[in-house]
Design an enzyme around this catalytic site. Structure first.
Site, short mmCIF file in Angstrom:
data_model
loop_
_atom_site.label_atom_id
_atom_site.label_comp_id
_atom_site.label_asym_id
_atom_site.label_seq_id
_atom_site.Cartn_x
_atom_site.Cartn_y
_atom_site.Cartn_z
NE ARG A 65 93.42 67.54 13.22
CZ ARG A 65 92.14 67.77 13.52
NH1 ARG A 65 91.43 68.59 12.77
NH2 ARG A 65 91.57 67.23 14.58
CD GLU A 102 89.68 66.29 24.32
OE1 GLU A 102 90.30 66.12 23.25
OE2 GLU A 102 90.03 67.07 25.22
P1 AMP Z 1 90.35 60.80 20.63
O1 AMP Z 1 89.42 59.83 19.98
O2 AMP Z 1 89.73 61.44 21.85
O3 AMP Z 1 91.71 60.21 20.91
O4 AMP Z 1 90.50 62.00 19.63
C1 AMP Z 1 91.40 61.91 18.63
C2 AMP Z 1 90.93 62.65 17.43
O5 AMP Z 1 90.36 63.92 17.73
C3 AMP Z 1 92.09 62.91 16.55
O6 AMP Z 1 91.69 62.65 15.24
C4 AMP Z 1 92.43 64.37 16.76
O7 AMP Z 1 92.66 64.96 15.52
C5 AMP Z 1 91.22 64.98 17.40
N1 AMP Z 1 91.47 65.70 18.67
C6 AMP Z 1 90.93 65.41 19.87
N2 AMP Z 1 91.32 66.26 20.80
C7 AMP Z 1 92.13 67.13 20.20
C8 AMP Z 1 92.86 68.28 20.62
N3 AMP Z 1 92.82 68.71 21.90
N4 AMP Z 1 93.62 68.93 19.73
C9 AMP Z 1 93.66 68.50 18.44
N5 AMP Z 1 93.00 67.46 17.97
C10 AMP Z 1 92.23 66.77 18.83
#
Ligand code: AMP
Length: 177
Positions: A65, A102
């Site tokens: 994305r 996450e």
């Molecule tokens: P992070 O590494 O935890 O910052 O996760 C970021 C990545 O996971 C990004 O590429 C987002 O597209 C996706 N992502 C994580 N949590 C969400 C969420 N609650 N809603 C949408 N995309 C998320």
């Protein structure tokens, strides 16, 4: 910022989906924003204005994305675009960084020759949650001898503190939830 009509419109086009892709995750669905030409154009314009002072030479965006924001942003800024991809997707010699996110753990790769040493790099993704993915991308940039001068996101899930994980790299965020 909250008075900017582009921010108000974009916020109205983000759909929250509970328990996707796992129970307990409130997923930020950006597809209604992408489907609205005015909202999407406003988003890219807003982000381009906000990151221009960082004077990046290149945009590095994160699969998948992140590409939806990184590619138009690179064109708006008049700089090149370099993809960060999941393992095994890039055809040439790659450099890899593993990280936690996450929901699970993963790894990211870039072509080892993708960045000019010393290049000023803007890292782009759609959403910053824990910040692990973006931090891994910044680490890749450094391993290739370039400098992450900023990171830009359409949306930040502020409660997860991802921005702090990237410090001292400045972050630009259009929507904070
Ligand atoms: P992070 O590494 O935890 O910052 O996760 C970021 C990545 O996971 C990004 O590429 C987002 O597209 C996706 N992502 C994580 N949590 C969400 C969420 N609650 N809603 C949408 N995309 C998320």
């Amino acid at each position: 910022m909250s008075q900017d009509s582009r921010v108000i419109l974009a916020r109205s086009r983000v759909r929250q989906v509970a328990d996707f892709p796992k129970p307990g995750i409130l997923f930020k669905d950006i597809t209604p924003m992408l489907a609205d030409a005015e909202a999407f154009r406003g988003c890219i314009g807003w982000l381009a204005e906000a990151v221009r002072p960082l004077a990046p030479d290149v945009v590095v965006a994160i699969e998948s994305r992140g590409f939806l924001f990184g590619a138009p942003l690179a064109l708006a800024l008049g700089v090149g675009f370099v993809p960060v991809r999941k393992p095994g997707k890039l055809p040439h010699v790659t450099t890899r960084v593993d990280y936690d996110l996450e929901y699970g753990s993963d790894a990211v790769e870039m072509h080892s020759d993708a960045l000019r040493p010393g290049a000023r790099v803007l890292v782009v993704d759609d959403v910053i949650a824990t910040g692990g993915t973006a931090r891994a991308a910044c680490e890749l940039v450094r391993r290739l001898g370039a400098e992450p001068v900023g990171a830009a996101f359409f949306l930040e899930i502020a409660a997860l503190g991802g921005g702090a994980l990237l410090a001292p790299i400045p972050t630009v965020v259009m929507l904070r939830d």
